[in-house]
Design a protein around this motif. Structure first.
Motif, PDB file in Angstrom:
ATOM      1  N   GLY A  18       0.782  -1.072   0.049  1.00 50.50           N
ATOM      2  CA  GLY A  18       0.034   0.016  -0.097  1.00 50.50           C
ATOM      3  C   GLY A  18       0.801   1.218   0.072  1.00 50.50           C
ATOM      4  O   GLY A  18       0.678   2.232  -0.647  1.00 50.50           O
ATOM      5  N   ALA A  19       1.938   1.309   0.757  1.00 52.85           N
ATOM      6  CA  ALA A  19       2.778   2.487   0.942  1.00 52.85           C
ATOM      7  C   ALA A  19       3.545   2.604  -0.438  1.00 52.85           C
ATOM      8  O   ALA A  19       3.778   3.705  -1.099  1.00 52.85           O
ATOM      9  CB  ALA A  19       3.696   2.191   2.001  1.00 52.85           C
ATOM     10  N   CYS A  20       3.866   1.427  -0.965  1.00 45.84           N
ATOM     11  CA  CYS A  20       4.781   1.539  -2.263  1.00 45.84           C
ATOM     12  C   CYS A  20       3.603   2.019  -3.470  1.00 45.84           C
ATOM     13  O   CYS A  20       4.059   3.073  -4.084  1.00 45.84           O
ATOM     14  CB  CYS A  20       5.067   0.133  -2.566  1.00 45.84           C
ATOM     15  SG  CYS A  20       6.005   0.016  -4.253  1.00 45.84           S
ATOM     16  N   ILE A  21       2.429   1.611  -3.405  1.00 47.30           N
ATOM     17  CA  ILE A  21       1.459   2.125  -4.521  1.00 47.30           C
ATOM     18  C   ILE A  21       1.363   3.723  -4.177  1.00 47.30           C
ATOM     19  O   ILE A  21       1.409   4.485  -5.236  1.00 47.30           O
ATOM     20  CB  ILE A  21       0.416   1.421  -4.451  1.00 47.30           C
ATOM     21  CG1 ILE A  21       0.363  -0.131  -4.776  1.00 47.30           C
ATOM     22  CG2 ILE A  21      -0.974   2.101  -5.114  1.00 47.30           C
ATOM     23  CD1 ILE A  21       0.573  -0.290  -6.377  1.00 47.30           C
ATOM     24  N   ASP A  22       1.178   3.901  -2.890  1.00 45.47           N
ATOM     25  CA  ASP A  22       1.098   5.682  -2.954  1.00 45.47           C
ATOM     26  C   ASP A  22       2.223   6.185  -3.180  1.00 45.47           C
ATOM     27  O   ASP A  22       1.995   7.381  -3.945  1.00 45.47           O
ATOM     28  CB  ASP A  22       0.661   5.872  -1.189  1.00 45.47           C
ATOM     29  CG  ASP A  22       0.424   7.194  -1.193  1.00 45.47           C
ATOM     30  OD1 ASP A  22      -0.636   7.727  -1.496  1.00 45.47           O
ATOM     31  OD2 ASP A  22       1.267   7.840  -0.191  1.00 45.47           O
TER      32      ASP A  22
END
Length: 205
Positions: A18-22
């Protein structure tokens, strides 16, 4: 992408998809501010994503499936597939059962923790804005092993060279079919091809 002439900027996944996608999104938005030629489609919140599934994919399914549809399942990536197809199929089959499918290591809808997994394109560690959370009846959590093995089975047994998330969808569809019983019709989609996964365990021994 480089072969097409594009500049590739890699964002490291440090164990939280999730952090990577953001961070990928924020990088694209920063590029957009600097260059008016940069277009960010925002597929997690763009209503055209859902409308494409409603107006085309769902209509194709209705034309091709003979008789009532008893079940539909799809992985949650942007939310467009489950929402768009699910809403249309539900209109035509009000008593059908719909499942949302998530990877074991990114089952955010099921209340799980967010990590890293092999089921690319789904389980992005966020709840998409365009996802209709009222459309599904149950959440099915699928392991990487189930997804990869089912994808391999599709190639061996059906001649379908598809990607890992296609294996995710079919693994869930088999479970849904088993629950509904003999004589019921379950629909899912195979969203990608195996050619994108040559460097993954899909092609390992």
């Amino acid at each position: 992408m480089r072969h097409y002439g594009a500049e590739v900027r890699l964002i490291h996944d440090a164990g939280d998809i999730g952090a990577c996608i953001d961070e990928c999104l924020q990088t694209a938005l920063r590029m957009q501010k600097k260059d008016p030629k940069v277009f960010v489609p925002q597929q997690f919140s763009n209503p055209n994503n859902t409308m494409a599934q409603k107006n085309f994919t769902a209509q194709e399914i209705l034309k091709q499936v003979d008789g009532p549809i008893d079940g539909f399942c799809s992985g949650i990536g942007t939310g467009g597939t489950l929402t768009g197809i699910g809403e249309v199929l539900k209109e035509h089959n009000p008593d059908m059962e719909i499942w949302a499918v998530e990877p074991e290591n990114a089952a955010i809808l099921a209340g799980g923790t967010i990590g890293t997994h092999m089921q690319m394109g789904i389980g992005d560690g966020i709840i998409p804005d365009i996802l209709n959370r009222e459309i599904y009846d149950e959440i099915c959590v699928t392991t990487d092993t189930e997804a990869i093995e089912t994808s391999k089975r599709l190639a061996r047994e059906e001649g379908l060279m598809v990607g890992i998330s296609s294996g995710t969808n079919v693994a869930a569809a088999l479970k849904l079919a088993a629950k509904l019983g003999e004589g019921k019709t379950v629909v899912t989609v195979l969203p990608d091809t195996a050619e994108r996964y040559f460097s993954t365990p899909l092609f390992g021994e």
